[in-house]
Design a protein around this motif. Structure first.
Motif, mmCIF file in Angstrom:
data_model
loop_
_atom_site.group_PDB
_atom_site.id
_atom_site.type_symbol
_atom_site.label_atom_id
_atom_site.label_comp_id
_atom_site.label_asym_id
_atom_site.label_seq_id
_atom_site.Cartn_x
_atom_site.Cartn_y
_atom_site.Cartn_z
ATOM 1 N N SER A 1 24.209 34.742 -18.699
ATOM 2 C CA SER A 1 25.015 34.370 -17.552
ATOM 3 C C SER A 1 24.358 33.919 -16.301
ATOM 4 C CB SER A 1 25.866 35.662 -17.289
ATOM 5 O OG SER A 1 25.104 36.648 -16.869
ATOM 6 N N GLY A 2 23.097 34.558 -16.241
ATOM 7 C CA GLY A 2 22.374 34.100 -14.919
ATOM 8 C C GLY A 2 21.416 32.742 -15.072
ATOM 9 N N ILE A 3 21.305 32.412 -16.448
ATOM 10 C CA ILE A 3 20.721 31.048 -16.928
ATOM 11 C C ILE A 3 22.018 29.945 -16.584
ATOM 12 C CG2 ILE A 3 20.019 29.403 -18.610
ATOM 13 C CD1 ILE A 3 18.837 31.814 -19.801
ATOM 14 N N VAL A 4 23.068 30.268 -16.728
ATOM 15 C CA VAL A 4 24.240 29.486 -16.860
ATOM 16 C C VAL A 4 24.571 29.201 -15.111
ATOM 17 C CG1 VAL A 4 26.673 29.127 -17.249
ATOM 18 C CG2 VAL A 4 25.465 29.986 -19.074
ATOM 19 N N ALA A 5 24.309 30.240 -14.601
ATOM 20 C CA ALA A 5 24.670 29.987 -13.080
ATOM 21 C C ALA A 5 23.881 28.844 -12.540
ATOM 22 C CB ALA A 5 24.219 31.374 -12.357
ATOM 23 N N HIS A 6 22.942 28.494 -12.824
ATOM 24 C CA HIS A 6 21.882 27.649 -12.221
ATOM 25 C C HIS A 6 22.267 26.169 -12.928
ATOM 26 C CE1 HIS A 6 18.603 29.995 -10.651
ATOM 27 N NE2 HIS A 6 19.048 30.832 -11.709
ATOM 28 N N HIS A 7 23.609 26.117 -13.545
ATOM 29 C CA HIS A 7 24.057 24.894 -14.152
ATOM 30 C C HIS A 7 25.621 24.480 -13.800
ATOM 31 C CE1 HIS A 7 20.578 23.713 -16.713
ATOM 32 N NE2 HIS A 7 20.319 25.125 -16.817
ATOM 33 N N VAL A 8 25.910 25.259 -13.095
ATOM 34 C CA VAL A 8 27.414 25.257 -12.810
ATOM 35 C C VAL A 8 27.388 23.876 -11.911
ATOM 36 C CG1 VAL A 8 29.212 25.905 -10.888
ATOM 37 C CG2 VAL A 8 27.842 27.659 -12.249
ATOM 38 N N PRO A 9 28.459 22.932 -12.410
ATOM 39 C CA PRO A 9 28.657 21.785 -11.439
ATOM 40 C C PRO A 9 28.509 21.725 -10.109
ATOM 41 C CG PRO A 9 29.937 22.097 -13.610
ATOM 42 C CD PRO A 9 29.521 23.393 -13.327
ATOM 43 N N GLY A 10 27.997 20.490 -9.591
ATOM 44 C CA GLY A 10 28.047 20.580 -8.065
ATOM 45 C C GLY A 10 29.283 20.666 -7.155
ATOM 46 N N TYR A 11 30.358 20.306 -7.979
ATOM 47 C CA TYR A 11 31.916 20.119 -7.444
ATOM 48 C C TYR A 11 32.357 21.293 -7.239
ATOM 49 C CZ TYR A 11 33.230 19.770 -12.212
ATOM 50 O OH TYR A 11 33.449 20.006 -13.629
ATOM 51 N N LEU A 12 31.744 22.475 -8.117
ATOM 52 C CA LEU A 12 32.256 23.782 -8.099
ATOM 53 C C LEU A 12 31.589 24.771 -7.081
ATOM 54 C CD1 LEU A 12 33.562 24.345 -11.775
ATOM 55 C CD2 LEU A 12 34.745 23.791 -9.563
ATOM 56 N N GLN A 13 30.287 24.125 -6.673
ATOM 57 C CA GLN A 13 29.364 25.272 -6.116
ATOM 58 C C GLN A 13 29.914 25.894 -4.840
ATOM 59 O OE1 GLN A 13 26.819 26.795 -7.084
ATOM 60 N NE2 GLN A 13 25.881 25.433 -8.763
ATOM 61 N N SER A 14 30.813 25.179 -3.941
ATOM 62 C CA SER A 14 31.335 25.439 -2.887
ATOM 63 C C SER A 14 32.632 26.296 -3.097
ATOM 64 C CB SER A 14 31.775 24.162 -1.971
ATOM 65 O OG SER A 14 33.020 23.301 -2.586
ATOM 66 N N ASN A 15 32.924 26.297 -4.285
ATOM 67 C CA ASN A 15 34.209 27.320 -4.577
ATOM 68 C C ASN A 15 33.541 28.617 -5.096
ATOM 69 O OD1 ASN A 15 34.969 24.424 -5.064
ATOM 70 N ND2 ASN A 15 37.093 24.914 -5.220
ATOM 71 N N ARG A 16 32.395 28.496 -5.456
ATOM 72 C CA ARG A 16 31.808 29.654 -6.217
ATOM 73 C C ARG A 16 31.636 30.792 -5.350
ATOM 74 N NH1 ARG A 16 26.644 30.078 -8.622
ATOM 75 N NH2 ARG A 16 26.570 31.378 -10.281
ATOM 76 N N MET A 17 31.673 31.851 -5.947
ATOM 77 C CA MET A 17 31.299 33.234 -5.282
ATOM 78 C C MET A 17 30.941 34.269 -6.479
ATOM 79 S SD MET A 17 34.225 34.022 -2.282
ATOM 80 C CE MET A 17 33.106 34.777 -1.236
ATOM 81 N N PRO A 18 30.212 35.289 -6.135
ATOM 82 C CA PRO A 18 29.687 35.678 -4.599
ATOM 83 C C PRO A 18 28.456 34.941 -4.514
ATOM 84 C CG PRO A 18 28.843 37.445 -6.285
ATOM 85 C CD PRO A 18 29.711 36.338 -7.060
ATOM 86 N N SER A 19 27.779 35.122 -3.184
ATOM 87 C CA SER A 19 26.631 34.578 -2.849
ATOM 88 C C SER A 19 25.379 34.667 -3.573
ATOM 89 C CB SER A 19 26.331 35.212 -1.338
ATOM 90 O OG SER A 19 25.751 36.505 -1.503
ATOM 91 N N TYR A 20 24.542 34.006 -3.590
ATOM 92 C CA TYR A 20 23.135 34.162 -4.480
ATOM 93 C C TYR A 20 22.745 35.545 -4.268
ATOM 94 C CZ TYR A 20 18.993 33.115 -7.065
ATOM 95 O OH TYR A 20 17.932 33.387 -7.964
ATOM 96 N N THR A 21 22.543 35.774 -2.994
ATOM 97 C CA THR A 21 21.794 37.379 -2.776
ATOM 98 C C THR A 21 22.477 38.297 -3.324
ATOM 99 O OG1 THR A 21 21.205 36.354 -0.574
ATOM 100 C CG2 THR A 21 21.097 38.719 -0.858
#
Length: 500
Positions: free
Chosen positions: A165-185
Motif C-alpha cells: 500500500s505504501g508503494i502504490v501510494a507513490h503511483h497514484v495518478p496526478g489528477y487524483l493527488q489533490s483529492n487524496r487524503m490524509p497528508s503524507y506526514t
C-alpha cells in the motif's frame, strides 16, 4: 458536476470497452500472457534452470516448473534480495513488497517495472467500471481516503522496499493527488491508533466521498469520527460519501455494523489486490463476485483444493476450470513468480465472464478430527444465523478445543466479539452449529457420531481483537486476524478476554 466528474464519465466509457474485450477473450489473453512471460524470462537464472527456451505449451511448462510456496521459492528470492540481476525476471525489481506470512515470517515479493502499472490500472478500472455501471462519478469531485500502511520506503541492496500500500501510494495518478487524503506526514505515522486520530482530525471537516481500506480498520476510523462528532452517523459527517472500497477480508461479517455506523446501505466495491499482483475486483453492484484480471501480467493455474498438498496435484489453466469447485490459486507473473502458491482458495461462479469468489486460505482450516472445515463454511454459518437473529458481529476466530478441562468431548471453540450479543448464547451456538453441519458433511458425521460435541461460543469483551492485535504489534494497515486455525495459538491468547 465538476470537471473531473465529467472527464470521468467520458473516460469510463473508453475503459469499459477494454474491460468488455477482456471479458470476452479471457482464454486467448491468458495464452498470450503465458507465452509472453515465459519468453521474457527464458534467459534468467530461473528460466535456464527450468528449460524455458524449450517450453512451447502449458503441458511443457507443468513438466518443468513445480508448484512452490514462498519458502520453496526462497533460494531464488534471496538472490534477488541480495541485488543479483536476472534471477526470476530480467534485471532487478523496481520494488520489494514487504509482507508478513503466517509460516514464513517476513516475506519480500518482487515487483517489476512491468508489474507495477498493473496494480494501478486494475484499481482505476474497478472505479471506472463502477462509474460506468451506476453513472456516479461524484467521488472524483470530492476527497477520498485510502487507509493504508506508511508510504515510507527504504532500500534493501539498492531496491526500494516497503508495504504494497505504501508503494502504490507513490503511483497514484496526478489528477487524483489533490483529492487524496490524509497528508503524507500523517500517513507516515507508525502507531496505528495515533494515525487514526490524526486522520480523523484532518478529514472530519472535509468533503469525503470515497473511503477505502480493510473493513475492521475502517470501522475503527468510523467509530473515532462518530465519537469526535458527538455520536453522529457518518452520513451526517460526510453527506456526499457514496462509495466504500474494501479488500483483504470477507465483508459480510462487518457489513451490518459498518452500514449501521454510516447510516445507510452504501455502494461497495470489493477488490482482490495482493503483493503478488492485482487479481480481481467486483464489477457489478448487482453481483458480489469478482471479475478475474485475465490481462494483468498474471498467468493463472488452479489446483483442486483437496489436492494441493499431493505430490503431483492436478493443475488446470483457466479454460479447464469447473464452476463451484474450490481451487488453490497458483500464479505465474511478469515480476518473476513461477508456479507460486499464493495460499488462497477461490471458486468460480461464472465462466462467461470468468468470475470468482474468495473462499479462504489453504492453511486456514480446522481438521483436528478429519472434518476439514474451511473459512467459507464458518463465515456463512455464522452470518446466516446472525442476520436472522439480528446479532451484530464485530470480529471472531475459531479453533479446536481437543482436551476440554472438564474431560468432555472435544469441540470447536468460537471466540466472538459481539456488537449486540445474543440473549441466549447457548441457543445461538446451537443454531450456528446446525448451520455448519448443513455445510460440511464430515463435521455433521462427527457430531452425530459423538466424536465432537456441538460448537461452543465464548463471548469476548469489547475491543478484544483490537487489544490482541496491539499486543501482537499488528494493529492496523493490511493486518487481519485469521478467522480459523487448526491450532490454538491465537485462541489461547484471546481467552483472557472472555466475559463471565
Amino acid at each position: 458536476m465538476g470537471f473531473k466528474s465529467l472527464a470521468g464519465k467520458f473516460y469510463a466509457g473508453i475503459v469499459q470497452k477494454q474491460i468488455e474485450y477482456q471479458r470476452k477473450n479471457a482464454v486467448s489473453l491468458q495464452q498470450k500472457i503465458f507465452l509472453y512471460i515465459v519468453g521474457e524470462a527464458a534467459t534468467t537464472k530461473f528460466g535456464t534452470d527450468h528449460g524455458f527456451s524449450d517450453i512451447q505449451t502449458y503441458e511443457d511448462f507443468k513438466k518443468r516448473v513445480p508448484i512452490r510456496d514462498y519458502e520453496e521459492l526462497r533460494p531464488y528470492i534471496d538472490r534477488v534480495i541480495s541485488g543479483e540481476e536476472n534471477v526470476l525476471w530480467p534485471g532487478t525489481p523496481a520494488y520489494l513488497a514487504k509482507t508478513s506470512g503466517t509460516t514464513s515470517g517476513v516475506k519480500y515479493i518482487p515487483i517489476s517495472k512491468q508489474s507495477m502499472p498493473e496494480h494501478i490500472t486494475a484499481a482505476r478500472n474497478a472505479l471506472l467500471n463502477y462509474a460506468y455501471e451506476t453513472g456516479n462519478t461524484s467521488a472524483l469531485d470530492g476527497k477520498m481516503i485510502f487507509l493504508q500502511g506508511s508510504p515510507e520506503l527504504y532500500e534493501l541492496n539498492g531496491i526500494p522496499t516497503g508495504r504494497l500500500s505504501g508503494i502504490v501510494a507513490h503511483h497514484v495518478p496526478g489528477y487524483l493527488q489533490s483529492n487524496r487524503m490524509p497528508s503524507y506526514t500523517t500517513n507516515c505515522i507508525d502507531d496505528w491508533e495515533e494515525k487514526v486520530e490524526a486522520i480523523v482530525g484532518e478529514t472530519i471537516k472535509e468533503d469525503m466521498r470515497l473511503i477505502s481500506g480493510i473493513p475492521p480498520w475502517c470501522q475503527m476510523y468510523f467509530d473515532r469520527l462518530s465519537a469526535r462528532a458527538g455520536g453522529k452517523k457518518i452520513k451526517d459527517i460526510f453527506p456526499n460519501f457514496k462509495l466504500f472500497v474494501y479488500g483483504g477480508v470477507n465483508y459480510e461479517p462487518y457489513r451490518a455494523r459498518i452500514e449501521e455506523s454510516i447510516g445507510f446501505k452504501i455502494d461497495t466495491i470489493e477488490t482482490y489486490p495482493a503483493s503478488e499482483g492485482f487479481i480481481a475486483y467486483q464489477d457489478s453492484q448487482k453481483d458480489n463476485s469478482l471479475l478475474l484480471m485475465v490481462d494483468a501480467g498474471i498467468f493463472y493455474e488452479f489446483v483442486p483444493a483437496e489436492e494441493i498438498f499431493n505430490e503431483n496435484p492436478t493443475r488446470l489453466q483457466l479454460k479447464e476450470v469447473e464452476l463451484n469447485r474450490n481451487y488453490a490459486l497458483i500464479l505465474n507473473t511478469n515480476a518473476g513468480l513461477w508456479g507460486y502458491n499464493i495460499g488462497d482458495t477461490v471458486k468460480f461462479v461464472s465462466k462467461n465472464p470468468y468470475k470468482i469468489v474468495v473462499t479462504g486460505r489453504i492453511k486456514q482450516f480446522i481438521s483436528a478430527f478429519g472434518e476439514h472445515v474451511i473459512v467459507e463454511e464458518v463465515e456463512q454459518a455464522l452470518m446466516e444465523v446472525a442476520r436472522k437473529e439480528g446479532i451484530d458481529i464485530v470480529e471472531f476466530t475459531v479453533a479446536p478445543q481437543i482436551t476440554p478441562a472438564d474431560g468432555g468431548l472435544p469441540y470447536h471453540e468460537w471466540l466472538i466479539e459481539f456488537g449486540h450479543a445474543p440473549y441466549d448464547l447457548k441457543g445461538f451456538a446451537l443454531k450456528v452449529d446446525q448451520a455448519l453441519q448443513e455445510k460440511n458433511i464430515y463435521y455433521k458425521d462427527l457430531i452425530k457420531g459423538n466424536i465432537l460435541q456441538p460448537l461452543i461460543v465464548k463471548s469476548l469483551k469489547k475491543n478484544s481483537f483490537v487489544d490482541y492485535m496491539r499486543i501482537m504489534g499488528k494493529l492496523g494497515g493490511q493486518n487481519k486476524v485469521p478467522r480459523i486455525a487448526n491450532d490454538r495459538k491465537i485462541a489461547d491468547q484471546l481467552t483472557r478476554y472472555i466475559t463471565n
